[in-house]
Design a protein around this motif. Structure first.
Motif, PDB file in Angstrom:
ATOM      1  N   ASP A 167       0.829  -1.214   0.000  1.00  7.66           N
ATOM      2  CA  ASP A 167       0.000   0.000   0.000  1.00  7.66           C
ATOM      3  C   ASP A 167       0.859   1.258   0.000  1.00  7.66           C
ATOM      4  O   ASP A 167       0.529   2.254  -0.641  1.00  7.66           O
ATOM      5  N   VAL A 168       1.940   1.207   0.753  1.00  8.81           N
ATOM      6  CA  VAL A 168       2.854   2.349   0.894  1.00  8.81           C
ATOM      7  C   VAL A 168       4.266   1.865   0.568  1.00  8.81           C
ATOM      8  O   VAL A 168       4.702   0.831   1.083  1.00  8.81           O
ATOM      9  N   VAL A 169       4.960   2.601  -0.295  1.00  6.96           N
ATOM     10  CA  VAL A 169       6.338   2.239  -0.637  1.00  6.96           C
ATOM     11  C   VAL A 169       7.221   3.468  -0.423  1.00  6.96           C
ATOM     12  O   VAL A 169       6.921   4.553  -0.924  1.00  6.96           O
ATOM     13  N   VAL A 170       8.276   3.286   0.349  1.00  7.50           N
ATOM     14  CA  VAL A 170       9.263   4.346   0.585  1.00  7.50           C
ATOM     15  C   VAL A 170      10.577   3.893  -0.043  1.00  7.50           C
ATOM     16  O   VAL A 170      11.094   2.821   0.273  1.00  7.50           O
ATOM     17  N   ILE A 171      11.114   4.717  -0.940  1.00  7.84           N
ATOM     18  CA  ILE A 171      12.272   4.332  -1.747  1.00  7.84           C
ATOM     19  C   ILE A 171      13.445   5.264  -1.456  1.00  7.84           C
ATOM     20  O   ILE A 171      13.290   6.492  -1.452  1.00  7.84           O
ATOM     21  N   THR A 172      14.610   4.677  -1.224  1.00  7.69           N
ATOM     22  CA  THR A 172      15.806   5.489  -1.066  1.00  7.69           C
ATOM     23  C   THR A 172      16.123   6.233  -2.367  1.00  7.69           C
ATOM     24  O   THR A 172      15.990   5.671  -3.464  1.00  7.69           O
ATOM     25  N   GLY A 173      16.562   7.478  -2.220  1.00 10.80           N
ATOM     26  CA  GLY A 173      16.972   8.227  -3.399  1.00 10.80           C
ATOM     27  C   GLY A 173      18.148   7.609  -4.116  1.00 10.80           C
ATOM     28  O   GLY A 173      18.393   7.888  -5.294  1.00 10.80           O
ATOM     29  N   MET A 174      18.880   6.724  -3.433  1.00  7.41           N
ATOM     30  CA  MET A 174      20.015   6.061  -4.070  1.00  7.41           C
ATOM     31  C   MET A 174      19.587   5.153  -5.210  1.00  7.41           C
ATOM     32  O   MET A 174      20.413   4.777  -6.052  1.00  7.41           O
ATOM     33  N   ALA A 175      18.311   4.794  -5.269  1.00  3.03           N
ATOM     34  CA  ALA A 175      17.823   3.994  -6.395  1.00  3.03           C
ATOM     35  C   ALA A 175      17.923   4.773  -7.702  1.00  3.03           C
ATOM     36  O   ALA A 175      17.997   4.180  -8.779  1.00  3.03           O
ATOM     37  N   MET A 181      15.725   2.839 -10.098  1.00  4.60           N
ATOM     38  CA  MET A 181      14.508   3.599  -9.823  1.00  4.60           C
ATOM     39  C   MET A 181      13.389   3.382 -10.850  1.00  4.60           C
ATOM     40  O   MET A 181      12.232   3.160 -10.453  1.00  4.60           O
ATOM     41  N   PRO A 182      13.635   3.431 -12.168  1.00 10.51           N
ATOM     42  CA  PRO A 182      12.519   3.269 -13.112  1.00 10.51           C
ATOM     43  C   PRO A 182      11.761   1.954 -12.919  1.00 10.51           C
ATOM     44  O   PRO A 182      10.525   1.935 -12.951  1.00 10.51           O
ATOM     45  N   HIS A 183      12.481   0.858 -12.702  1.00 18.02           N
ATOM     46  CA  HIS A 183      11.808  -0.430 -12.521  1.00 18.02           C
ATOM     47  C   HIS A 183      11.036  -0.471 -11.207  1.00 18.02           C
ATOM     48  O   HIS A 183       9.902  -0.973 -11.165  1.00 18.02           O
ATOM     49  N   ILE A 184      11.615   0.073 -10.149  1.00 17.14           N
ATOM     50  CA  ILE A 184      10.910   0.089  -8.862  1.00 17.14           C
ATOM     51  C   ILE A 184       9.618   0.886  -8.974  1.00 17.14           C
ATOM     52  O   ILE A 184       8.572   0.478  -8.454  1.00 17.14           O
ATOM     53  N   LEU A 185       9.650   2.016  -9.657  1.00 19.18           N
ATOM     54  CA  LEU A 185       8.437   2.820  -9.815  1.00 19.18           C
ATOM     55  C   LEU A 185       7.368   2.071 -10.612  1.00 19.18           C
ATOM     56  O   LEU A 185       6.171   2.221 -10.347  1.00 19.18           O
ATOM     57  N   GLU A 186       7.785   1.265 -11.557  1.00 19.29           N
ATOM     58  CA  GLU A 186       6.823   0.429 -12.280  1.00 19.29           C
ATOM     59  C   GLU A 186       6.130  -0.541 -11.333  1.00 19.29           C
ATOM     60  O   GLU A 186       4.921  -0.780 -11.430  1.00 19.29           O
TER      61      GLU A 186
END
Length: 249
Positions: A167-175, A181-186
């Motif tokens: 439901d909630v995803v918090v991602i390090t800016g290091m991605a 990062m693009p794949h994680i956002l997908e």
């Protein structure tokens, strides 16, 4: 437009690199009227050696250094990220966007403290370790994904299976720096809240076109102090001169 190109092309062509430092833990880049930081990927969690001024970049276009963001050379990619942040993470720019800014002496702007009420009863995933995530009250489950997992973490390769159910995803800016990062956002496209956190995050509404809903970034509140700390290796001393910023969609 490609996520990386969206940020790189937004850096004005006339700006020049005034200072570029590969510190022990962070990259630092300064230009006219602004400065930016980005975390350095540290294989094995070991810091780099003594800080080094990147003399080859001094005086060159800031956009050229920004274009190194996404490079296979992760230290160079971090310098590119810091160059992007030297443009986006300026106090006046973030104030114009309506971001909430906190000076170094105010302990606010933490991603989990801010989002805690919205995490109640939810499955929360973090890409990277964040201080305080394990203390979130009322969440249904916390899933932590790491390239070098600690006990209780999920390995990075489990992201494809488990992040889509979050439901909630918090991602390090290091991605952004390491190219994931693009794949994680997908994987997050059906999540209610997608937040980015850390010094590597460019604070810009560009992110909102890629599914991000909240940004928890930093800014060099005292540029001269940040410059001195970076040249001495950075890390804890740098944070004395850093403010925090929060921008939500």
């Amino acid at each position: 437009m490609d996520l990386y190109e969206a940020f790189i092309s937004s850096v004005p062509a006339h700006l020049r690199v005034r200072m570029a430092v590969r510190g022990r833990y962070q990259a630092y880049v300064e230009t006219e009227g602004g400065a930016g930081l980005a975390s350095l990927p540290l294989p094995g969690k070991k810091p780099y050696g003594d800080a080094a001024v990147c003399t080859d970049w001094l005086g060159r276009p800031l956009r050229d250094l920004a274009a190194q963001l996404g490079s296979d050379d992760t230290a160079l990619s971090a310098l590119g990220c810091a160059a992007v942040n030297a443009w986006f993470n300026r106090r006046e720019s973030m104030e114009a966007l309506g971001a909430t800014l906190y000076p170094p002496e105010i302990d606010e702007g933490d991603v989990f403290r801010t989002l805690e009420p919205e995490c109640a009863g939810k499955i929360v995933s973090t890409v990277g370790h964040f201080h305080g995530g394990e203390k979130l009250a009322g969440m249904r489950e916390l899933r932590v994904f790491e390239r070098e997992p600690r006990p209780g973490d999920y390995p990075e390769w489990e992201e494809d299976r488990l992040i889509p159910g979050s439901d909630v995803v918090v991602i390090t800016g290091m991605a952004l720096t390491n190219g994931t990062m693009p794949h994680i956002l997908e994987l997050c496209r059906n999540s209610e809240i997608v937040a980015l956190s850390g010094p590597s995050v460019p604070v810009s509404p560009i992110w909102f076109d890629y599914g991000v809903t909240a940004l928890f970034g930093t800014l060099c509140w005292d540029i001269s102090g940040c410059r001195k700390a970076a040249r001495c290796g950075g890390h804890k001393d740098t944070w004395k001169h850093m403010g925090k910023s929060v921008l939500r969609k």
